[in-house]
Write a protein that holds these residues in place. Structure first.
Motif, short mmCIF file in Angstrom:
data_model
loop_
_atom_site.label_atom_id
_atom_site.label_comp_id
_atom_site.label_asym_id
_atom_site.label_seq_id
_atom_site.Cartn_x
_atom_site.Cartn_y
_atom_site.Cartn_z
N LEU A 18 37.31 29.43 29.85
CA LEU A 18 36.58 29.84 31.05
C LEU A 18 35.68 28.71 31.53
O LEU A 18 35.63 28.39 32.73
CB LEU A 18 35.76 31.10 30.77
CG LEU A 18 34.85 31.59 31.89
CD1 LEU A 18 35.67 31.99 33.11
CD2 LEU A 18 33.99 32.75 31.40
N GLU A 19 34.97 28.08 30.60
CA GLU A 19 34.10 26.96 30.96
C GLU A 19 34.90 25.83 31.58
O GLU A 19 34.50 25.24 32.60
CB GLU A 19 33.35 26.46 29.72
CG GLU A 19 32.32 27.43 29.20
CD GLU A 19 31.80 27.07 27.83
OE1 GLU A 19 32.41 26.20 27.14
OE2 GLU A 19 30.78 27.65 27.42
N GLN A 20 36.05 25.51 30.98
CA GLN A 20 36.89 24.42 31.50
C GLN A 20 37.41 24.76 32.90
O GLN A 20 37.38 23.91 33.79
CB GLN A 20 38.06 24.16 30.55
CG GLN A 20 38.97 23.04 31.04
CD GLN A 20 40.15 22.80 30.10
OE1 GLN A 20 40.31 23.49 29.10
NE2 GLN A 20 40.96 21.82 30.44
N GLU A 21 37.87 25.98 33.08
CA GLU A 21 38.37 26.39 34.40
C GLU A 21 37.26 26.33 35.44
O GLU A 21 37.48 25.88 36.58
CB GLU A 21 38.98 27.80 34.32
CG GLU A 21 39.74 28.21 35.55
CD GLU A 21 40.99 27.38 35.80
OE1 GLU A 21 41.44 27.38 36.97
OE2 GLU A 21 41.53 26.75 34.88
N LYS A 26 34.96 23.78 40.06
CA LYS A 26 33.60 23.56 40.55
C LYS A 26 32.96 24.88 40.99
O LYS A 26 32.42 25.02 42.08
CB LYS A 26 33.59 22.54 41.69
CG LYS A 26 34.03 21.15 41.26
CD LYS A 26 33.99 20.17 42.40
CE LYS A 26 34.31 18.76 42.05
NZ LYS A 26 35.32 18.41 41.17
N MET A 27 33.10 25.86 40.12
CA MET A 27 32.55 27.20 40.35
C MET A 27 31.76 27.60 39.11
O MET A 27 31.94 27.02 38.04
CB MET A 27 33.67 28.23 40.56
CG MET A 27 34.58 27.98 41.71
SD MET A 27 35.98 29.12 41.67
CE MET A 27 35.23 30.52 42.44
N SER A 28 30.97 28.64 39.26
CA SER A 28 30.27 29.16 38.09
C SER A 28 31.25 29.93 37.21
O SER A 28 32.27 30.46 37.69
CB SER A 28 29.13 30.08 38.53
OG SER A 28 29.65 31.28 39.08
N GLU A 29 30.94 30.00 35.94
CA GLU A 29 31.75 30.79 35.02
C GLU A 29 31.77 32.24 35.45
O GLU A 29 32.81 32.91 35.36
CB GLU A 29 31.20 30.68 33.60
CG GLU A 29 31.33 29.28 33.01
CD GLU A 29 30.58 29.13 31.72
OE1 GLU A 29 30.41 30.13 30.99
OE2 GLU A 29 30.15 28.01 31.43
N SER A 30 30.65 32.72 35.94
CA SER A 30 30.57 34.11 36.40
C SER A 30 31.54 34.38 37.54
O SER A 30 32.21 35.41 37.58
CB SER A 30 29.15 34.44 36.86
OG SER A 30 28.27 34.42 35.78
N LYS A 31 31.64 33.43 38.49
CA LYS A 31 32.53 33.61 39.64
C LYS A 31 33.99 33.60 39.19
O LYS A 31 34.81 34.40 39.66
CB LYS A 31 32.27 32.54 40.69
CG LYS A 31 32.95 32.81 42.00
CD LYS A 31 32.62 34.20 42.49
CE LYS A 31 32.36 34.25 43.96
NZ LYS A 31 32.16 35.63 44.42
N VAL A 32 34.33 32.69 38.28
CA VAL A 32 35.71 32.63 37.77
C VAL A 32 36.04 33.94 37.05
O VAL A 32 37.11 34.52 37.25
CB VAL A 32 35.91 31.42 36.84
CG1 VAL A 32 37.30 31.45 36.21
CG2 VAL A 32 35.72 30.11 37.62
N ALA A 33 35.12 34.42 36.21
CA ALA A 33 35.34 35.66 35.49
C ALA A 33 35.47 36.83 36.46
O ALA A 33 36.32 37.71 36.29
CB ALA A 33 34.21 35.91 34.49
N ARG A 35 36.53 36.76 39.54
CA ARG A 35 37.84 36.68 40.20
C ARG A 35 38.96 37.12 39.25
O ARG A 35 39.91 37.78 39.67
CB ARG A 35 38.10 35.26 40.70
CG ARG A 35 37.31 34.91 41.93
CD ARG A 35 37.70 33.55 42.43
NE ARG A 35 37.05 33.26 43.70
CZ ARG A 35 37.27 32.17 44.40
NH1 ARG A 35 38.12 31.25 43.95
NH2 ARG A 35 36.65 31.97 45.54
N ALA A 36 38.85 36.75 37.99
CA ALA A 36 39.87 37.13 37.01
C ALA A 36 39.90 38.64 36.82
O ALA A 36 40.97 39.25 36.76
CB ALA A 36 39.62 36.41 35.69
N ILE A 37 38.73 39.24 36.71
CA ILE A 37 38.66 40.70 36.55
C ILE A 37 39.22 41.39 37.78
O ILE A 37 39.99 42.36 37.67
CB ILE A 37 37.22 41.14 36.26
CG1 ILE A 37 36.79 40.64 34.88
CG2 ILE A 37 37.08 42.66 36.35
CD1 ILE A 37 35.30 40.77 34.61
N GLU A 38 38.87 40.89 38.95
CA GLU A 38 39.37 41.49 40.19
C GLU A 38 40.89 41.38 40.27
O GLU A 38 41.58 42.35 40.62
CB GLU A 38 38.72 40.79 41.39
CG GLU A 38 39.12 41.40 42.72
CD GLU A 38 38.41 40.73 43.90
OE1 GLU A 38 38.53 41.28 45.00
OE2 GLU A 38 37.79 39.68 43.73
#
Length: 95
Positions: A18-21, A26-33, A35-38
């Motif tokens: 998650l950190e690497q992605e 260039k996004m926060s880990e929270s935003k990536v997570a 989007r993944a949950i959505e």
């Protein structure tokens, strides 16, 4: 609808990915997570819709036999445009 905090425990390897992605995007880990949950929830909803539609279709009791499907598959080896077989199994309506 406002935002609310969400806390969860994940394996260390998943956190690293998650950190690497997040760095790559260039996004926060929270935003990536988020989007993944959505995306996961959308996929699950789509799967339920597809299953419900298939069940509704199956309830009609009109099917293609495995023999007809196998014959069609054999024809496809020499004719990729061979028409699909017509339904040949009709079950009585359910009571």
């Amino acid at each position: 609808m406002g935002e609310v905090p969400l806390s969860l425990h994940v394996p260390a390897q998943l956190k690293e990915e998650l950190e690497q992605e997040a760095r790559l995007l260039k996004m926060s880990e929270s935003k990536v997570a988020e989007r993944a949950i959505e995306a996961y929830l959308n996929l699950q909803a789509h799967k339920r819709d597809v299953i419900a539609a298939a069940a509704k279709e199956a309830d009609k009791g009109v099917f293609i036999s495995s023999e007809a499907i196998l014959e069609w598959m054999k024809r496809l080896e020499s004719d990729i445009n061979a028409p699909a077989p017509a339904p040949d199994v009709i079950l009585p309506p359910r009571k």
